[in-house]
Write an enzyme that holds these catalytic residues in place. Structure first.
Site, short mmCIF file in Angstrom:
data_model
loop_
_atom_site.label_atom_id
_atom_site.label_comp_id
_atom_site.label_asym_id
_atom_site.label_seq_id
_atom_site.Cartn_x
_atom_site.Cartn_y
_atom_site.Cartn_z
N GLU A 114 170.97 -19.88 53.71
CA GLU A 114 170.15 -19.27 54.76
C GLU A 114 170.65 -19.64 56.16
O GLU A 114 170.22 -19.04 57.15
CB GLU A 114 168.68 -19.65 54.58
CG GLU A 114 168.26 -21.02 55.07
CD GLU A 114 168.66 -22.18 54.15
OE1 GLU A 114 168.20 -23.31 54.41
OE2 GLU A 114 169.43 -21.97 53.19
N HIS A 169 173.40 -24.69 52.42
CA HIS A 169 172.27 -23.86 52.85
C HIS A 169 172.75 -22.42 53.08
O HIS A 169 173.27 -22.11 54.16
CB HIS A 169 171.68 -24.41 54.15
CG HIS A 169 170.90 -25.65 53.98
ND1 HIS A 169 169.55 -25.66 53.69
CD2 HIS A 169 171.29 -26.95 54.04
CE1 HIS A 169 169.13 -26.91 53.60
NE2 HIS A 169 170.16 -27.71 53.80
N CYS A 203 169.89 -26.94 48.03
CA CYS A 203 169.88 -28.26 48.65
C CYS A 203 169.14 -29.25 47.72
O CYS A 203 169.58 -29.45 46.60
CB CYS A 203 169.29 -28.20 50.06
SG CYS A 203 169.65 -29.68 51.04
#
Length: 203
Positions: free
Chosen positions: A187, A185, A80
């Site tokens: 995650e 992202h 990011c």
């Protein structure tokens, strides 16, 4: 040992937990000394570009990271705003970036498309460059979660590792040798993100 750079910005625990589930050795780095055993580095980031650069400088890890990444060629993955920090500069701020991959960070606002909602938020398709190892075993239906208003414009098109589309086709992953970055992202991207993080651990 993968060291996640903890300078106060980024979803640190999510990365740590994901790697623990993958049985990959992982730890946080809050000081330059914590980086001594790092075989790979993850640079997360959220928020504004200048604030992220200021906080990284304040952490005292900036110079050591330059040594590890530029001098010792340790693999690094920026995520990011962490990806945007790899660039030379950003339209979002006035401070220089790390300059590890030549390019500028541009705002979607500059496209002058009034109907384009900002930030770009939600799931989107990602189209990797052919054979890029960061995307091993990720099929053509791979989707990742995005939340951003700026994108990385590479000076050298060869550094574009994947593209996505939002108002225009933009580079959503960059790669130059051992230096990598993704705008999305992992995650927050379920099994697609887990596979990408596993791939980085095996580069």
């Amino acid at each position: 040992m993968i060291r996640i750079i903890d300078y106060g910005l980024g979803n640190i625990l999510a990365f740590q937990n994901m790697y623990k589930r993958l049985n990959v050795p992982v730890g946080l780095a809050k000081t330059a000394d914590d980086l001594s055993d790092a075989t790979r580095l993850i640079l997360p980031g959220v928020g504004a570009f200048d604030h992220a650069m200021e906080e990284l400088d304040r952490s005292g890890m900036r110079a050591r990271l330059d040594e590890l990444v530029l001098g010792e060629k340790r693999p690094v993955l920026g995520i990011c705003v962490g990806m945007q920090m790899l660039a030379d500069r950003s339209d979002e701020g006035k401070l220089p970036g790390l300059g590890w991959i030549p390019g500028d960070v541009k705002g979607f606002k500059s496209l002058n498309q009034p109907d384009l909602l900002l930030p770009h938020m939600g799931w989107n398709d990602v189209r990797p460059a052919a054979g890029h190892r960061l995307f091993n075993e990720l099929t053509t239906d791979a989707r990742f979660y995005f939340l951003h208003s700026f994108y990385f414009e590479c000076a050298d098109p060869a550094h574009v590792a994947a593209v996505s589309s939002y108002g225009k086709e933009f580079s959503c992953a960059v790669s130059a040798g051992h230096i990598h970055g993704v705008q999305f992202h992992p995650e927050k991207s379920h099994h697609f993100g887990a596979q990408l993080l596993k791939n980085f651990a095996e580069l």
